[in-house]
Design a protein around this motif. Sequence first.
Motif, PDB file in Angstrom:
ATOM      1  N   SER A   1      20.227 -10.245 -28.077  1.00 56.99           N
ATOM      2  CA  SER A   1      19.727  -8.957 -27.606  1.00 56.99           C
ATOM      3  C   SER A   1      19.959  -8.847 -26.107  1.00 56.99           C
ATOM      4  N   ILE A   2      20.102  -7.626 -25.645  1.00 56.19           N
ATOM      5  CA  ILE A   2      20.306  -7.365 -24.225  1.00 56.19           C
ATOM      6  C   ILE A   2      19.048  -6.713 -23.665  1.00 56.19           C
ATOM      7  N   LYS A   3      18.571  -7.242 -22.561  1.00 58.77           N
ATOM      8  CA  LYS A   3      17.388  -6.706 -21.898  1.00 58.77           C
ATOM      9  C   LYS A   3      17.655  -5.293 -21.397  1.00 58.77           C
ATOM     10  N   ARG A   4      16.640  -4.461 -21.465  1.00 60.69           N
ATOM     11  CA  ARG A   4      16.764  -3.091 -20.979  1.00 60.69           C
ATOM     12  C   ARG A   4      17.312  -3.102 -19.543  1.00 60.69           C
TER      13      ARG A   4
ATOM     14  N   GLY B   1      28.185  -6.021 -29.595  1.00 60.03           N
ATOM     15  CA  GLY B   1      27.800  -5.695 -30.959  1.00 60.03           C
ATOM     16  C   GLY B   1      27.710  -4.200 -31.171  1.00 60.03           C
ATOM     17  N   GLU B   2      27.079  -3.841 -32.255  1.00 61.82           N
ATOM     18  CA  GLU B   2      26.927  -2.443 -32.645  1.00 61.82           C
ATOM     19  C   GLU B   2      26.331  -1.603 -31.523  1.00 61.82           C
ATOM     20  N   LYS B   3      26.993  -0.532 -31.197  1.00 66.72           N
ATOM     21  CA  LYS B   3      26.568   0.422 -30.164  1.00 66.72           C
ATOM     22  C   LYS B   3      26.422  -0.211 -28.783  1.00 66.72           C
ATOM     23  N   GLY B   4      27.001  -1.385 -28.567  1.00 65.47           N
ATOM     24  CA  GLY B   4      26.966  -2.029 -27.260  1.00 65.47           C
ATOM     25  C   GLY B   4      25.592  -2.485 -26.825  1.00 65.47           C
ATOM     26  N   LYS B   5      24.708  -2.769 -27.792  1.00 62.82           N
ATOM     27  CA  LYS B   5      23.347  -3.173 -27.448  1.00 62.82           C
ATOM     28  C   LYS B   5      23.095  -4.662 -27.651  1.00 62.82           C
TER      29      LYS B   5
ATOM     30  N   ASN C   1      26.497  -1.483 -18.345  1.00 63.35           N
ATOM     31  CA  ASN C   1      27.895  -1.897 -18.156  1.00 63.35           C
ATOM     32  C   ASN C   1      28.110  -3.244 -18.836  1.00 63.35           C
ATOM     33  N   LEU C   2      27.689  -3.342 -20.093  1.00 58.45           N
ATOM     34  CA  LEU C   2      27.688  -4.629 -20.791  1.00 58.45           C
ATOM     35  C   LEU C   2      29.071  -5.274 -20.827  1.00 58.45           C
TER      36      LEU C   2
END
Length: 105
Positions: A5-8, A52-56, A13-14
């Motif tokens: 998971s990516i923090k808010r 991943g899905e939707k860049g999240k 700009n992942l």
Amino acid sequence: MQEYSIKRGYGKNLEENMIQSLRDQFGVEPEESGGHYTIAFGALQRLEVWTGEKGKTLIVDTESNADVDDETIIETNRRFRKYLEQVTGYNSKERAKKAKKAIED
């Protein structure tokens, strides 16, 4: 293969952050193929990352090289943990907590 998971605030700009972090932590230029970025470093014969899905989320696939010394393994693991923290915004403890929660859900 592992998904993180990516923090808010880290997801804006992942892809750019994902690539720059490979340069920062491993000191190598990643090869790009279809949105997947690959490097080889130390005990990692192959480290492949993509969004991943939707860049999240960050998806990571690795292949290890067992024919390296312990010092190389330790250094590679240290850099890999720093890479994940730089891209996801979560430290090791927080990533473990998130993974445990995802399994329970």
